[in-house]
Write an enzyme that holds these catalytic residues in place. Structure first.
Site, PDB file in Angstrom:
ATOM      1  CB  CYS A 127     -51.997  16.390   5.575  1.00  0.00           C
ATOM      2  SG  CYS A 127     -50.739  16.761   4.360  1.00  0.00           S
ATOM      3  CB  CYS A 134     -39.573  20.195  -0.819  1.00  0.00           C
ATOM      4  SG  CYS A 134     -39.486  18.711  -1.843  1.00  0.00           S
ATOM      5  N   GLY A 181     -42.228  18.603   1.915  1.00  0.00           N
ATOM      6  CA  GLY A 181     -41.078  17.711   1.777  1.00  0.00           C
ATOM      7  C   GLY A 181     -41.334  16.458   0.964  1.00  0.00           C
ATOM      8  CD  GLU A 182     -40.418  12.564  -2.471  1.00  0.00           C
ATOM      9  OE1 GLU A 182     -41.341  13.059  -3.125  1.00  0.00           O
ATOM     10  OE2 GLU A 182     -40.479  11.409  -1.995  1.00  0.00           O
ATOM     11  CB  SER A 213     -47.915  11.616  -1.144  1.00  0.00           C
ATOM     12  OG  SER A 213     -47.877  12.260  -2.396  1.00  0.00           O
ATOM     13  CB  SER A 236     -46.947  13.582  -7.007  1.00  0.00           C
ATOM     14  OG  SER A 236     -47.435  13.762  -5.707  1.00  0.00           O
ATOM     15  CG  HIS A 238     -48.896  16.099 -10.537  1.00  0.00           C
ATOM     16  ND1 HIS A 238     -50.122  15.828  -9.972  1.00  0.00           N
ATOM     17  CD2 HIS A 238     -48.060  16.319  -9.488  1.00  0.00           C
ATOM     18  CE1 HIS A 238     -50.020  15.885  -8.657  1.00  0.00           C
ATOM     19  NE2 HIS A 238     -48.791  16.173  -8.334  1.00  0.00           N
TER      20      HIS A 238
HETATM   21  N1  SAH Z   1     -43.397  15.472  -1.929  1.00  0.00           N
HETATM   22  C1  SAH Z   1     -44.480  14.577  -1.946  1.00  0.00           C
HETATM   23  C2  SAH Z   1     -45.484  14.818  -0.848  1.00  0.00           C
HETATM   24  C3  SAH Z   1     -45.821  16.235  -0.557  1.00  0.00           C
HETATM   25  S1  SAH Z   1     -46.699  17.120  -1.810  1.00  0.00           S
HETATM   26  C4  SAH Z   1     -45.147  14.571  -3.304  1.00  0.00           C
HETATM   27  O1  SAH Z   1     -44.828  15.416  -4.121  1.00  0.00           O
HETATM   28  O2  SAH Z   1     -45.961  13.689  -3.526  1.00  0.00           O
HETATM   29  C5  SAH Z   1     -48.334  16.476  -1.582  1.00  0.00           C
HETATM   30  C6  SAH Z   1     -49.250  16.649  -2.763  1.00  0.00           C
HETATM   31  O3  SAH Z   1     -49.655  18.029  -2.918  1.00  0.00           O
HETATM   32  C7  SAH Z   1     -48.615  16.231  -4.076  1.00  0.00           C
HETATM   33  O4  SAH Z   1     -49.453  15.414  -4.837  1.00  0.00           O
HETATM   34  C8  SAH Z   1     -48.409  17.557  -4.744  1.00  0.00           C
HETATM   35  O5  SAH Z   1     -48.318  17.388  -6.110  1.00  0.00           O
HETATM   36  C9  SAH Z   1     -49.636  18.350  -4.277  1.00  0.00           C
HETATM   37  N2  SAH Z   1     -49.518  19.794  -4.491  1.00  0.00           N
HETATM   38  C10 SAH Z   1     -48.423  20.567  -4.345  1.00  0.00           C
HETATM   39  N3  SAH Z   1     -48.695  21.845  -4.679  1.00  0.00           N
HETATM   40  C11 SAH Z   1     -49.992  21.888  -5.052  1.00  0.00           C
HETATM   41  C12 SAH Z   1     -50.859  22.918  -5.520  1.00  0.00           C
HETATM   42  N4  SAH Z   1     -50.421  24.167  -5.683  1.00  0.00           N
HETATM   43  N5  SAH Z   1     -52.150  22.603  -5.817  1.00  0.00           N
HETATM   44  C13 SAH Z   1     -52.592  21.335  -5.646  1.00  0.00           C
HETATM   45  N6  SAH Z   1     -51.823  20.321  -5.211  1.00  0.00           N
HETATM   46  C14 SAH Z   1     -50.530  20.582  -4.923  1.00  0.00           C
HETATM   47 FE1  SF4 Z   2     -41.504  18.714  -3.010  1.00  0.00          FE
HETATM   48 FE2  SF4 Z   2     -43.805  17.341  -3.289  1.00  0.00          FE
HETATM   49 FE3  SF4 Z   2     -43.751  20.031  -3.475  1.00  0.00          FE
HETATM   50 FE4  SF4 Z   2     -42.671  18.583  -5.411  1.00  0.00          FE
HETATM   51  S1  SF4 Z   2     -44.853  18.600  -4.812  1.00  0.00           S
HETATM   52  S2  SF4 Z   2     -41.746  20.387  -4.463  1.00  0.00           S
HETATM   53  S3  SF4 Z   2     -41.819  16.879  -4.244  1.00  0.00           S
HETATM   54  S4  SF4 Z   2     -43.298  18.817  -1.666  1.00  0.00           S
END
Ligand code: SAH
Ligand code: SF4
Length: 371
Positions: A127, A134, A181-182, A213, A236, A238
């Protein structure tokens, strides 16, 4: 004495920064660069082999090149971009890396081995991060609380793979762009890194083994769908209503569920690659039977799979507002919720919290480091 040394160090440091990362160039760009300094373009093939096949880390080792060219290259370019800052191994076998960037910022990558029934390694996933920090600021995400530091260069994205492969002496055969990051807000560099990884000449990994993602940057999803070699896409999600999603994912105010789902449908139509939805279950927020029904309708729009992710608590970040209210759904309800959808014909997977004992969820190690 110390002052002199420090000044020298600063000079070296600044000269390193002025040099360009050679792995930021595609094959065609590198050929053009070489032409500009009066070199034959076939040298680009030799350099590509040295960098991506032999994984050489200094120009002086590139014995296929004449000595004066090696010197010239080392005056203009630099090769490696990351150092392993910290490494933590989880009881489940996953390994989290904290990397130091050249400017002192940190990013993370998580290695996840998958074994078959006999315990043999048959798939290894890495990963990787696309940014330091971000800007999107999702309420449940530790990376979000770091804020935006900067975009990663293509070299910094690729070097996460190179360093882990070297450190563990393994071949990574699956990449997920799901770290910090995004990725679709660092579109150009991420796409360039993906193109370099899958380039005919570098052969690091095949495109079918890469998943990107995103939190749902709708116009970029469309752009990615039209790119020559699109990766697998994970969304993502959610939440199943705009109201819920606005609460936990501010990006949803710019790209609501209608815009997001239209872009996802476009992605599927253009690429014919099934979509993965990620869905963290939050107790009482998005885990009701009505959510299951709305999720069913969303998931069945195009061929897809839903990954249910247990919420990795981030209360150590001292969250405020809605973030403070978020609680994980109990595991038995997660299985029940998944079962409702499975019975309705939706492909579902309940994901483990990989490496939860080593703060493996997105951004957690970097944050604990910063604090
Ligand atoms: N920014 C992108 C990719 C990085 S985050 C995105 O948001 O998809 C990767 C994954 O980790 C996303 O699905 C995000 O929702 C999840 N994630 C972030 N924080 C988390 C947490 N505290 N518990 C479980 N999953 C989490
Ligand atoms: Fe950024 Fe992905 Fe975290 Fe949202 S879940 S803050 S988009 S890294």
């Amino acid at each position: 004495m110390f002052e002199l040394k420090q000044r020298e160090l600063d000079k070296i440091k600044s000269s390193v920064h002025k040099k360009k990362y050679i792995k930021n160039y595609s094959f065609d760009e590198l050929s053009a660069e070489l032409q500009q300094i009066g070199e034959e373009t076939y040298r680009a093939s030799q350099i590509f082999d040295s960098l991506y096949f032999n994984r050489l880390e200094t120009f002086s080792e590139m014995s296929t090149l004449p000595k004066d060219l090696r010197v010239r290259l080392s005056q203009i370019y630099t090769i490696g971009s990351l150092q392993i800052g910290k490494k933590r191994t989880s009881q489940d076998g996953s390994i989290k890396y904290l990397f130091d960037l050249d400017d002192g910022k940190n990013i993370e990558a998580v290695y996840m081995p998958w074994t078959d029934e006999e315990g043999l390694l048959d798939r290894s996933t890495l990963c990787i991060s696309s940014m330091a920090g971000c800007p999107v600021g999702c309420a449940f995400c530790a990376t979000g609380t770091l804020g935006f530091k900067r975009n990663l260069t293509p070299t910094e994205i690729i070097d996460q793979i190179f360093l882990v492969e070297k450190d563990l002496k393994v071949k990574i055969n699956n990449i997920v762009v799901m770290g910090m990051g995004e990725p679709l807000l660092n579109y150009e560099n991420v796409l360039k890194a993906l193109n370099l990884m899958t380039d005919e000449k570098s052969k690091i990994i095949s495109r079918r083994k890469i998943t990107l993602s995103t939190s749902g940057i709708a116009p970029r999803i469309r752009q990615l769908a039209d790119s020559p070699n699109p990766p697998k896409l994970a969304i993502s999600l959610h939440a199943t209503t705009n109201g819920q999603r606005n609460l936990i994912m501010p990006i949803s105010k710019s790209f609501d569920l209608t815009k997001l789902m239209d872009s996802v449908e476009y992605y599927y139509r253009q690429t014919k690659i099934p979509i993965t939805y990620e869905y963290i279950l939050f107790d009482g927020l998005n885990d009701t039977d009505m959510d299951a029904e709305r999720l069913r309708r969303i998931a069945l729009r195009v061929p897809s799979r839903v990954n249910f992710i247990p919420y990795n608590d981030i209360s150590f970040t001292n969250p405020q507002g809605i973030a403070k209210e978020l609680k994980p759904t109990p595991m038995e309800r997660i299985y029940e919720f998944a079962e409702i959808l499975r019975k309705q014909g939706v492909a579902v997977i309940v994901r483990d919290t990989y490496g939860s004992d080593i703060e493996a969820a997105c951004g957690q190690l970097a944050l604990s480091e910063e604090n």
